[in-house]
Enzyme design. Structure first.
Site, PDB file in Angstrom:
ATOM      1  N   SER A   7      -9.517 -20.687  18.918  1.00 16.30           N
ATOM      2  CA  SER A   7      -9.931 -20.065  17.657  1.00 16.30           C
ATOM      3  C   SER A   7     -10.028 -21.122  16.567  1.00 16.30           C
ATOM      4  CB  SER A   7      -8.937 -18.985  17.224  1.00 16.30           C
ATOM      5  OG  SER A   7      -9.245 -18.606  15.894  1.00 16.30           O
ATOM      6  N   HIS A  32     -13.785 -19.754  20.020  1.00 18.92           N
ATOM      7  CA  HIS A  32     -13.622 -18.399  19.482  1.00 18.92           C
ATOM      8  C   HIS A  32     -13.939 -18.430  17.986  1.00 18.92           C
ATOM      9  CE1 HIS A  32     -11.792 -14.352  19.663  1.00 18.92           C
ATOM     10  NE2 HIS A  32     -11.317 -14.626  18.456  1.00 18.92           N
ATOM     11  N   ASP A  34     -14.164 -16.463  14.614  1.00 18.34           N
ATOM     12  CA  ASP A  34     -13.677 -15.260  13.940  1.00 18.34           C
ATOM     13  C   ASP A  34     -14.475 -14.983  12.673  1.00 18.34           C
ATOM     14  OD1 ASP A  34     -11.354 -14.338  15.514  1.00 18.34           O
ATOM     15  OD2 ASP A  34     -10.573 -16.337  15.089  1.00 18.34           O
ATOM     16  N   MET A  36     -15.240 -12.686   9.619  1.00 16.68           N
ATOM     17  CA  MET A  36     -14.553 -11.637   8.842  1.00 16.68           C
ATOM     18  C   MET A  36     -15.304 -11.355   7.552  1.00 16.68           C
ATOM     19  SD  MET A  36     -10.664 -13.001   9.100  1.00 16.68           S
ATOM     20  CE  MET A  36      -9.945 -13.509  10.665  1.00 16.68           C
ATOM     21  N   HIS A  65     -16.256 -13.259  17.563  1.00 15.35           N
ATOM     22  CA  HIS A  65     -15.412 -12.072  17.366  1.00 15.35           C
ATOM     23  C   HIS A  65     -15.751 -11.488  15.997  1.00 15.35           C
ATOM     24  CE1 HIS A  65     -10.984 -10.481  16.908  1.00 15.35           C
ATOM     25  NE2 HIS A  65     -11.876  -9.517  16.964  1.00 15.35           N
ATOM     26  N   MET A  67     -15.310  -9.241  13.134  1.00 14.77           N
ATOM     27  CA  MET A  67     -14.383  -8.330  12.434  1.00 14.77           C
ATOM     28  C   MET A  67     -15.085  -7.900  11.151  1.00 14.77           C
ATOM     29  SD  MET A  67     -10.955 -10.490  13.248  1.00 14.77           S
ATOM     30  CE  MET A  67     -11.931 -11.950  13.578  1.00 14.77           C
ATOM     31  N   MET A 136      -6.257  -6.982  20.757  1.00 13.62           N
ATOM     32  CA  MET A 136      -5.644  -7.706  19.644  1.00 13.62           C
ATOM     33  C   MET A 136      -4.132  -7.610  19.769  1.00 13.62           C
ATOM     34  SD  MET A 136      -8.045  -9.049  17.818  1.00 13.62           S
ATOM     35  CE  MET A 136      -6.853  -9.767  16.678  1.00 13.62           C
ATOM     36  N   ASP A 174      -5.782 -11.755  21.969  1.00 12.68           N
ATOM     37  CA  ASP A 174      -6.035 -12.527  20.754  1.00 12.68           C
ATOM     38  C   ASP A 174      -4.973 -12.263  19.704  1.00 12.68           C
ATOM     39  OD1 ASP A 174      -7.161 -13.899  18.637  1.00 12.68           O
ATOM     40  OD2 ASP A 174      -8.891 -12.571  18.410  1.00 12.68           O
TER      41      ASP A 174
END
Ligand code: DX5
Ligand code: ZN
Length: 215
Positions: A7, A32, A34, A36, A65, A67, A136, A174
């Site tokens: 990540s 990874h 992330d 957001m 990923h 979010m 998660m 994760d």
């Protein structure tokens, strides 16, 4: 041997190209990413232009990923900036089955993610259609949080469900993965481990990757 998804949330963004280069050379399988939006989760990270800027350095698979709210609006853009694996949260969309197929149509691997409080039963009816299930093990939004122990049972339950159904999805875990919890998650049935802080804030980052891979 666990598959490792590093990540980048915990990396030094001012040196993104170098960080990607060494981590790939250290042997991680996925990067990874992330994403957001400050709405689905209480934090904002990075998005499409930043992922696109990573393309010249890309060797490992991009594991995006999302979010974000309304992930269905961003699938093509995320795929176009190099995502090989696209993860959407079951909690973020009303039409999960449609969204899974939308992702598959782009040629990317489709992943559904569940927050710690969301039961497995929510996604039971799409489990035969997804490539991976992401569980998660922290509440999404921030790196460096503590692994929620009860998620280990959920990992085991997902592994048993997979066996019962003769399904082939892999289980990705994760949040809060470190030298201790990585082994716990792997023993419970995790195939893919996401780790940020444990790798990037480690005094021996290459050693951390080798250890995780050995599980
Ligand atoms: C949390 C993110 C995770 C996070 C993991 O919302 O989805 O991928 O970056 O970071 P660590 O490994 O530090 O818990
Ligand atoms: Zn993540």
């Amino acid at each position: 041997m666990a598959v490792i998804s590093a990540s980048l949330l915990a990396c030094d963004f001012a040196r993104l190209g170098e960080e990607i280069t060494w981590i790939q050379n250290a042997g991680v399988d996925f990067l990874h990413l992330d994403v957001m939006d400050g709405a689905f989760v209480p934090n904002i990270s990075f998005g499409i232009p930043v992922i696109k800027s990573m393309l010249p350095y890309k060797k490992a698979l991009f594991d995006a990923h999302l979010m974000i709210e309304r992930p269905e609006n961003y699938i093509d853009a995320v795929r176009a900036c190099g995502a090989d694996i696209i993860t959407v949260h079951a909690e973020a969309t009303k039409h999960l089955h449609r969204l899974v197929y939308r992702i598959k149509e782009t040629g990317a691997m489709a992943v559904v993610a569940l927050n710690p409080a969301t039961p497995l039963s929510t996604v039971e009816d799409v489990l035969d259609d997804v490539d991976l299930l992401l569980l998660m093990s922290v509440n999404p939004g921030f790196g460096g949080q503590k692994y929620i122990e009860s998620v280990s049972q959920k990992i085991g339950k997902a592994a048993r469900l997979r066996e019962q159904r003769g399904a082939s999805f892999k289980i990705e875990v994760d949040g809060g993965i470190d030298g201790n919890t990585a082994a716990v998650a792997a023993r419970a049935g995790a195939d893919i481990l996401v780790a940020g802080t444990y790798i990037f804030r480690n005094s021996d980052p290459e050693g951390a990757v080798s250890f995780l891979k050995s599980l």
